[in-house]
Design a protein around this motif. Structure first.
Motif, PDB file in Angstrom:
ATOM      1  N   CYS A 365      46.054  -4.672   7.390  1.00  0.00           N
ATOM      2  CA  CYS A 365      44.581  -4.731   6.813  1.00  0.00           C
ATOM      3  C   CYS A 365      44.322  -5.734   6.999  1.00  0.00           C
ATOM      4  CB  CYS A 365      44.674  -3.038   6.091  1.00  0.00           C
ATOM      5  SG  CYS A 365      44.738  -1.658   7.256  1.00  0.00           S
ATOM      6  N   LYS A 366      43.714  -6.002   6.496  1.00  0.00           N
ATOM      7  CA  LYS A 366      43.056  -6.948   5.397  1.00  0.00           C
ATOM      8  C   LYS A 366      43.473  -8.723   6.432  1.00  0.00           C
ATOM      9  CE  LYS A 366      42.790  -6.744   0.168  1.00  0.00           C
ATOM     10  NZ  LYS A 366      42.636  -6.990  -0.935  1.00  0.00           N
ATOM     11  N   ALA A 367      44.791  -9.060   7.255  1.00  0.00           N
ATOM     12  CA  ALA A 367      44.971  -9.680   7.679  1.00  0.00           C
ATOM     13  C   ALA A 367      44.643  -9.696   9.049  1.00  0.00           C
ATOM     14  CB  ALA A 367      46.685 -10.388   7.955  1.00  0.00           C
ATOM     15  N   THR A 368      44.542  -8.051   9.489  1.00  0.00           N
ATOM     16  CA  THR A 368      43.957  -7.958  11.190  1.00  0.00           C
ATOM     17  C   THR A 368      42.876  -8.277  11.079  1.00  0.00           C
ATOM     18  OG1 THR A 368      44.759  -5.717  10.664  1.00  0.00           O
ATOM     19  CG2 THR A 368      46.238  -7.231  12.072  1.00  0.00           C
ATOM     20  N   GLY A 369      42.063  -7.959   9.844  1.00  0.00           N
ATOM     21  CA  GLY A 369      40.017  -7.142  10.445  1.00  0.00           C
ATOM     22  C   GLY A 369      40.186  -6.259  10.124  1.00  0.00           C
ATOM     23  N   LYS A 370      40.638  -5.215   9.673  1.00  0.00           N
ATOM     24  CA  LYS A 370      40.835  -4.078   9.081  1.00  0.00           C
ATOM     25  C   LYS A 370      39.879  -3.327   8.067  1.00  0.00           C
ATOM     26  CE  LYS A 370      41.303  -3.700  13.430  1.00  0.00           C
ATOM     27  NZ  LYS A 370      42.471  -2.716  14.212  1.00  0.00           N
ATOM     28  N   TYR A 371      40.446  -4.851   7.140  1.00  0.00           N
ATOM     29  CA  TYR A 371      39.729  -3.961   5.712  1.00  0.00           C
ATOM     30  C   TYR A 371      38.572  -5.063   5.866  1.00  0.00           C
ATOM     31  CZ  TYR A 371      40.144  -3.773   0.230  1.00  0.00           C
ATOM     32  OH  TYR A 371      40.162  -3.030  -0.824  1.00  0.00           O
ATOM     33  N   MET A 372      37.622  -3.635   5.440  1.00  0.00           N
ATOM     34  CA  MET A 372      35.805  -3.546   5.729  1.00  0.00           C
ATOM     35  C   MET A 372      35.122  -3.536   4.368  1.00  0.00           C
ATOM     36  SD  MET A 372      36.016  -1.918   9.252  1.00  0.00           S
ATOM     37  CE  MET A 372      36.583   0.120   8.197  1.00  0.00           C
ATOM     38  N   GLN A 373      34.011  -4.456   4.574  1.00  0.00           N
ATOM     39  CA  GLN A 373      33.426  -3.935   3.538  1.00  0.00           C
ATOM     40  C   GLN A 373      31.569  -4.025   3.922  1.00  0.00           C
ATOM     41  OE1 GLN A 373      32.076  -8.429   1.744  1.00  0.00           O
ATOM     42  NE2 GLN A 373      33.950  -8.034   0.451  1.00  0.00           N
ATOM     43  N   LYS A 374      31.334  -2.363   3.336  1.00  0.00           N
ATOM     44  CA  LYS A 374      30.377  -1.718   3.684  1.00  0.00           C
ATOM     45  C   LYS A 374      28.951  -1.428   2.734  1.00  0.00           C
ATOM     46  CE  LYS A 374      32.095  -0.687   7.861  1.00  0.00           C
ATOM     47  NZ  LYS A 374      31.433  -1.194   9.050  1.00  0.00           N
ATOM     48  N   GLY A 375      27.933  -1.117   3.136  1.00  0.00           N
ATOM     49  CA  GLY A 375      26.890  -0.930   2.373  1.00  0.00           C
ATOM     50  C   GLY A 375      26.408   0.411   2.235  1.00  0.00           C
ATOM     51  N   LYS A 376      25.207   0.787   1.393  1.00  0.00           N
ATOM     52  CA  LYS A 376      24.510   2.002   1.447  1.00  0.00           C
ATOM     53  C   LYS A 376      24.447   3.078   2.451  1.00  0.00           C
ATOM     54  CE  LYS A 376      22.579   0.577  -3.318  1.00  0.00           C
ATOM     55  NZ  LYS A 376      20.838   0.081  -3.163  1.00  0.00           N
ATOM     56  N   GLU A 377      24.147   2.568   4.152  1.00  0.00           N
ATOM     57  CA  GLU A 377      24.153   3.164   5.331  1.00  0.00           C
ATOM     58  C   GLU A 377      25.486   3.427   5.274  1.00  0.00           C
ATOM     59  OE1 GLU A 377      21.039   4.260   5.865  1.00  0.00           O
ATOM     60  OE2 GLU A 377      20.154   3.176   3.715  1.00  0.00           O
ATOM     61  N   TYR A 378      26.399   2.830   5.139  1.00  0.00           N
ATOM     62  CA  TYR A 378      27.815   3.522   5.613  1.00  0.00           C
ATOM     63  C   TYR A 378      28.118   4.776   5.341  1.00  0.00           C
ATOM     64  CZ  TYR A 378      32.691   3.840   7.325  1.00  0.00           C
ATOM     65  OH  TYR A 378      33.921   4.116   7.819  1.00  0.00           O
ATOM     66  N   ILE A 379      28.352   5.403   6.713  1.00  0.00           N
ATOM     67  CA  ILE A 379      28.464   6.745   6.851  1.00  0.00           C
ATOM     68  C   ILE A 379      30.226   7.028   6.712  1.00  0.00           C
ATOM     69  CG2 ILE A 379      28.606   9.374   8.204  1.00  0.00           C
ATOM     70  CD1 ILE A 379      25.770   7.589   7.404  1.00  0.00           C
ATOM     71  N   VAL A 380      30.651   7.664   5.805  1.00  0.00           N
ATOM     72  CA  VAL A 380      32.088   7.684   5.559  1.00  0.00           C
ATOM     73  C   VAL A 380      32.701   8.550   6.708  1.00  0.00           C
ATOM     74  CG1 VAL A 380      33.655   8.180   3.561  1.00  0.00           C
ATOM     75  CG2 VAL A 380      31.532   6.825   3.279  1.00  0.00           C
ATOM     76  N   GLU A 381      34.213   8.373   6.559  1.00  0.00           N
ATOM     77  CA  GLU A 381      34.427   9.020   8.053  1.00  0.00           C
ATOM     78  C   GLU A 381      35.589   9.926   7.503  1.00  0.00           C
ATOM     79  OE1 GLU A 381      35.755   7.173  11.761  1.00  0.00           O
ATOM     80  OE2 GLU A 381      34.149   5.460  11.293  1.00  0.00           O
ATOM     81  N   ASP A 382      36.266  10.415   7.731  1.00  0.00           N
ATOM     82  CA  ASP A 382      37.465  11.888   7.709  1.00  0.00           C
ATOM     83  C   ASP A 382      38.959  10.687   7.143  1.00  0.00           C
ATOM     84  OD1 ASP A 382      38.510  14.237   6.466  1.00  0.00           O
ATOM     85  OD2 ASP A 382      39.148  14.770   8.725  1.00  0.00           O
ATOM     86  N   GLY A 383      39.160  11.210   5.964  1.00  0.00           N
ATOM     87  CA  GLY A 383      40.143  10.387   6.061  1.00  0.00           C
ATOM     88  C   GLY A 383      40.493   8.348   5.472  1.00  0.00           C
ATOM     89  N   ASP A 384      38.750   8.288   5.277  1.00  0.00           N
ATOM     90  CA  ASP A 384      38.827   6.716   5.008  1.00  0.00           C
ATOM     91  C   ASP A 384      39.604   6.712   3.753  1.00  0.00           C
ATOM     92  OD1 ASP A 384      37.445   5.957   6.877  1.00  0.00           O
ATOM     93  OD2 ASP A 384      35.332   5.429   5.874  1.00  0.00           O
TER      94      ASP A 384
END
Length: 398
Positions: A365-384
């Motif tokens: 996931c990290k290698a393909t850019g799918k490991y993300m850093q999110k801040g205070k406004e991020y809405i958590v999605e089901d299954g994250d």
């Protein structure tokens, strides 16, 4: 990729936490204890007697989730903590329960302690099972009327007891705007109940916001709790998927409780399945009759009644489901793990479950850019799958 569009959802009554509970509610002899037995694999007395379950029996049921199972298979953790639904078997209500009939006050207090209600309604005749009906002939719409009325009456009592307190506050301070607004909400809700309607349907009708919701949440009103309807059929009717009452019950729910789930099942058949130790024989029986056990659907639907989702934390030490109400921003999700995580929130490191599944590992996931850093406004999605960074250097100011 365009940012996820945030859908504004209306506020909901209730304050469910990470431990969610649902109460099985209905008249005596409708199959609640048998349903509880098979849901929870416990052995509670299910006799032909109105009050065989006087003290509520409680058990936790795992919420089925293939994503959790996949994470456990991948990480092989020392600890596995799924999402749980606590099921409470509440003794049968009768007419006059709100006034204390049939030990009704104790039973209603047990319902008050739950987050959601499972209405168990019987559509089988005495001749089919030998189980008598306390109201005489089988009439599921009458039964639902009785239960819903008892819950409404109890809510009316609670509001009538609260209104004088608000009136006294206003008399002491006529400029008390908060008390005046609370009184208006209570009086509107009381009229709604007197009209034969449940409180949870008033929220959208009046377009109430969190201010009104907070007033009602203090009272823990019974008809404010989200509900689901479990229609208990005889085994023969369930296997042939036909019953003369099903259409009528569906029409009743659509009219009086629009949008709420209805699940036909047979407690008798589910008990037979549960008693079969041979898994192969159990599956053969299901295939033969072209049916499935309805219990996983009951548990999963019940959990999501409260607009709940969950995110995961995953590693070699532990894979765990954390329950949050949708929508929830990242700091709030972090706070379900520990209040310090929310207070000192820095960021959330997030993998969407589907991205993790496709990549096959966190490293990929990290290698393909799918490991993300999110801040205070991020809405958590089901299954994250989430990992939180935080920093708390001093006690929170009081």
């Amino acid at each position: 990729m365009a940012p996820k569009k945030v859908v504004e959802l209306p506020p909901m009554l209730g304050r469910p936490g990470n431990h969610v509970s649902a109460g099985l509610v209905g008249l005596p002899n409708v199959g609640k204890s048998t349903t509880f037995n098979v849901l929870c694999s416990q052995n509670v007395a299910a006799e032909n007697f109105p009050f065989c379950t006087i003290d509520p029996s409680t058990a936790r049921v795992k919420v089925p989730d293939e994503r959790f199972d996949m994470l456990c298979n991948k990480y092989q953790p020392a600890s596995k903590v799924p999402a749980w639904l606590t099921v409470v078997d509440i003794a049968g209500l009768v007419k006059g329960a709100h006034a204390g009939e049939g030990l009704g006050n104790a039973f209603l207090s047990h319902i008050r302690a739950t987050d959601a209600i499972f209405h168990v309604v019987r559509v089988f005749e005495e001749k089919d099972t030998g189980v008598t009906h306390t109201e005489g002939a089988c009439d599921p719409m009458r039964d639902l009327d009785i239960i819903r009325a008892e819950l409404r009456f109890k809510d009316m009592d609670a509001i009538n007891n609260k209104i004088p307190d608000m009136q006294k506050e206003i008399k002491r301070d006529p400029k008390n705007k908060k008390a005046a607004e609370s009184l208006a909400t209570l009086e509107t809700t009381l009229e709604w109940l007197k009209a034969g309607k449940d409180v949870r349907f008033a929220v959208n009708h009046y377009k109430w916001g969190y201010k009104e919701i907070d007033v009602l949440n203090e009272l823990m009103l019974l008809t404010a709790k989200p509900a689901m309807y479990l229609v208990n059929m005889s085994e023969p009717d369930f296997l042939r998927q036909k019953n003369k009452f099903l259409g009528k019950v569906k029409a009743y729910v659509d009219e009086h409780c629009p949008g709420e789930a209805l699940i036909p099942y047979s407690a008798e058949f589910e008990a037979k399945l549960a008693a079969m130790e041979d898994e192969g024989a159990r599956e053969a029986l299901l295939v033969e009759h072209k049916v499935r056990s309805q219990l996983p659907k009951v548990v999963k639907t019940g959990y999501h009644l409260l607009r709940l989702i969950h995110f995961f934390t995953a590693g070699a030490d532990e894979v765990k489901c954390w329950t949050i109400r949708d929508p929830c921003k990242a700091p709030g999700a972090a706070g379900t793990i520990h209040t310090d995580f929310e207070r000192g929130f820095i960021m959330a490191e997030v993998m969407h479950f589907d991205d993790w599944k496709e990549a096959g590992s966190e490293a990929q996931c990290k290698a393909t850019g799918k490991y993300m850093q999110k801040g205070k406004e991020y809405i958590v999605e089901d299954g994250d799958i989430c990992y939180f960074k935080f920093n708390v250097t001093a006690d929170k100011k009081k």
